[in-house]
Design an enzyme around this catalytic site. Sequence first.
Site, PDB file in Angstrom:
ATOM      1  N   TYR A  31      11.409  -7.233  -0.929  1.00  0.00           N
ATOM      2  CA  TYR A  31      11.291  -8.682  -1.111  1.00  0.00           C
ATOM      3  C   TYR A  31      10.391  -8.987  -2.296  1.00  0.00           C
ATOM      4  O   TYR A  31       9.695  -8.109  -2.814  1.00  0.00           O
ATOM      5  CB  TYR A  31      10.759  -9.346   0.163  1.00  0.00           C
ATOM      6  CG  TYR A  31       9.267  -9.220   0.344  1.00  0.00           C
ATOM      7  CD1 TYR A  31       8.704  -8.033   0.777  1.00  0.00           C
ATOM      8  CD2 TYR A  31       8.421 -10.287   0.043  1.00  0.00           C
ATOM      9  CE1 TYR A  31       7.331  -7.904   0.916  1.00  0.00           C
ATOM     10  CE2 TYR A  31       7.047 -10.167   0.179  1.00  0.00           C
ATOM     11  CZ  TYR A  31       6.512  -8.974   0.619  1.00  0.00           C
ATOM     12  OH  TYR A  31       5.157  -8.858   0.734  1.00  0.00           O
ATOM     13  N   ARG A  50      10.190  -6.345 -10.969  1.00  0.00           N
ATOM     14  CA  ARG A  50       9.542  -5.607  -9.867  1.00  0.00           C
ATOM     15  C   ARG A  50      10.505  -5.442  -8.688  1.00  0.00           C
ATOM     16  O   ARG A  50      10.512  -4.405  -8.018  1.00  0.00           O
ATOM     17  CB  ARG A  50       8.254  -6.316  -9.432  1.00  0.00           C
ATOM     18  CG  ARG A  50       7.431  -5.466  -8.484  1.00  0.00           C
ATOM     19  CD  ARG A  50       6.049  -6.016  -8.266  1.00  0.00           C
ATOM     20  NE  ARG A  50       6.085  -7.321  -7.611  1.00  0.00           N
ATOM     21  CZ  ARG A  50       5.006  -8.073  -7.399  1.00  0.00           C
ATOM     22  NH1 ARG A  50       3.810  -7.657  -7.796  1.00  0.00           N
ATOM     23  NH2 ARG A  50       5.099  -9.239  -6.808  1.00  0.00           N
ATOM     24  N   LYS A 149       7.729  -3.054  -2.748  1.00  0.00           N
ATOM     25  CA  LYS A 149       7.403  -4.271  -1.995  1.00  0.00           C
ATOM     26  C   LYS A 149       8.412  -4.328  -0.853  1.00  0.00           C
ATOM     27  O   LYS A 149       9.468  -4.951  -0.950  1.00  0.00           O
ATOM     28  CB  LYS A 149       7.489  -5.489  -2.929  1.00  0.00           C
ATOM     29  CG  LYS A 149       6.439  -6.542  -2.611  1.00  0.00           C
ATOM     30  CD  LYS A 149       6.254  -7.502  -3.735  1.00  0.00           C
ATOM     31  CE  LYS A 149       5.753  -8.857  -3.292  1.00  0.00           C
ATOM     32  NZ  LYS A 149       4.645  -8.911  -2.347  1.00  0.00           N
ATOM     33  N   GLU A 182      -6.585  -2.764  -1.485  1.00  0.00           N
ATOM     34  CA  GLU A 182      -6.164  -4.155  -1.707  1.00  0.00           C
ATOM     35  C   GLU A 182      -6.170  -4.918  -0.404  1.00  0.00           C
ATOM     36  O   GLU A 182      -6.391  -4.344   0.668  1.00  0.00           O
ATOM     37  CB  GLU A 182      -4.769  -4.193  -2.322  1.00  0.00           C
ATOM     38  CG  GLU A 182      -3.692  -3.591  -1.436  1.00  0.00           C
ATOM     39  CD  GLU A 182      -2.323  -3.538  -2.097  1.00  0.00           C
ATOM     40  OE1 GLU A 182      -2.027  -4.389  -2.956  1.00  0.00           O
ATOM     41  OE2 GLU A 182      -1.543  -2.638  -1.732  1.00  0.00           O
TER      42      GLU A 182
HETATM   43  N1  PLP Z   1      -0.943  -6.764  -2.771  1.00  0.00           N
HETATM   44  C1  PLP Z   1      -0.120  -7.008  -1.728  1.00  0.00           C
HETATM   45  C2  PLP Z   1      -0.101  -6.058  -0.582  1.00  0.00           C
HETATM   46  C3  PLP Z   1       0.695  -8.147  -1.730  1.00  0.00           C
HETATM   47  O1  PLP Z   1       1.529  -8.376  -0.693  1.00  0.00           O
HETATM   48  C4  PLP Z   1       0.633  -9.048  -2.827  1.00  0.00           C
HETATM   49  C5  PLP Z   1       1.453 -10.253  -2.877  1.00  0.00           C
HETATM   50  O2  PLP Z   1       2.257 -10.537  -2.057  1.00  0.00           O
HETATM   51  C6  PLP Z   1      -0.241  -8.760  -3.887  1.00  0.00           C
HETATM   52  C7  PLP Z   1      -1.001  -7.604  -3.831  1.00  0.00           C
HETATM   53  C8  PLP Z   1      -0.329  -9.665  -5.089  1.00  0.00           C
HETATM   54  O3  PLP Z   1       0.850  -9.583  -5.862  1.00  0.00           O
HETATM   55  P1  PLP Z   1       1.297 -10.739  -6.878  1.00  0.00           P
HETATM   56  O4  PLP Z   1       0.131 -11.054  -7.732  1.00  0.00           O
HETATM   57  O5  PLP Z   1       2.414 -10.115  -7.644  1.00  0.00           O
HETATM   58  O6  PLP Z   1       1.728 -11.906  -6.050  1.00  0.00           O
END
Ligand code: PLP
Length: 294
Positions: A31, A50, A149, A182
Amino acid sequence: MQVYLNDRVVPSAEAKISVFDHGFLYGDGIYETMRAYDGVVFMIDEHMRRLRRSAALIGLDIGKSTEELKLAIYETMQSNNLRAAYIRMTISRGVGAIGLDPALCKSPTFIVMAHEFKDYPKASYEEGLSLIISSVRRNLKEALNPQIKSLNFLNNILAKIEAIKADVDEALMLNAVGFLAEGTISNVFFMKDGILCTPSVECGILDGITRTIVLELASRNGITAEEGEFMPEDLYAASEVFITNSTMEVMPVRRVDDKHFEAGEVSKLLLSKYREEVSAYLREKQGESPSLWE
Ligand code: PLP
């Protein structure tokens, strides 16, 4: 609400998928989450890139061109009359007999959902969010690479459950060897000894699109940044902390466990530069939006 399902927009009540969908049975799918400002999906090309990377990493043929993916997003927004939108594109392996073999599924299930974007409270940007460091470790990248993702989100959900129990907004996860990784839906940054620190991709994180922009903005604004391996103690000793993702942009943090922080100058500067970046992007793209919008 209208939902894009496979090849068209349908009312949400009709947007149903089979109990044999491997996304439902096994979390087999991918997703992207995006944010649209004033009718324009910010960084749509990066999100589509991505998405294709995630698809390649799980051997999934999306079966649509990037142009078709983008049109599906704009059609979903248009049919819901949205200009400021939260958008989620989900692609599962599809419907197939029970069994792990992806070949059991003949074609992927494709979904775009969009709803009105509700701004985070102003107070959150002024005072910051509260965080814990979760006891749940981030998936080992050699086991389930966080750069995919994926719909398989239980790792993050288990950490989120801990955050909810602790009555805080977000949980940070460490990687298997104890370095900061994270948040459940965000990347983390902190200022220490005048340097903007953030876990490196090698720590086993999603390389957030917002994270990349923030690192670029830091470099353009004379802020030295370091992507590396950091311990919780490094974060606790920070002068300021913030988290990033596509919907909350640059969000200050007021507390991690029992350490308190101010929404500092660097967070404020990077938030305002990020918003300038969004405005510049809108100016550039508004003329280019699909004719659907005219
Ligand atoms: N890390 C995780 C686990 C996430 O699910 C997300 C966003 O959904 C991010 C980091 C940040 O990603 P982005 O800046 O591309 O939204």
